[in-house]
Motif scaffolding. Structure first.
Motif: not given
Length: 95
Positions: A50-61
């Motif tokens: 959810i944090l990855s979607v909220m920040q619009r980034t793929q670095t958390y994958l």
């Protein structure tokens, strides 16, 4: 509207992690505690997603994959410890 829904989901998952932590600390049996640890790992994956979607980034994958692997290995190690009393078995050859 999407940000509000994601924030609500983040709050619910955080509450679920806290209730899982209570189950780990006060669980009636060891298998209940192991399942609670696994549930905490799954909820942490959801929080990071959810944090990855909220920040619009793929670095958390990659962090999601790492949490998944560590949670799986932890569950296997604790289960094996409960079953046999040892995580790593050393076989002796009496020759």
């Amino acid at each position: 509207m999407l940000q509000v829904m994601l924030l609500i989901a983040l709050i619910i998952l955080s509450f679920s992690v806290l209730t899982g932590l209570v189950r780990v600390l006060l669980g009636p049996s060891m298998p209940d505690r192991i399942i609670a640890l696994d549930t905490i790992g799954i909820n942490l994956i959801g929080i990071v997603a959810i944090l990855s979607v909220m920040q619009r980034t793929q670095t958390y994958l990659e962090i999601i994959l790492l949490i998944g692997i560590v949670a799986f290995l932890g569950t296997i190690a604790f289960s094996k410890y409960i079953e046999k009393g040892a995580v790593i078995e050393h076989e002796r050859s009496d020759r």
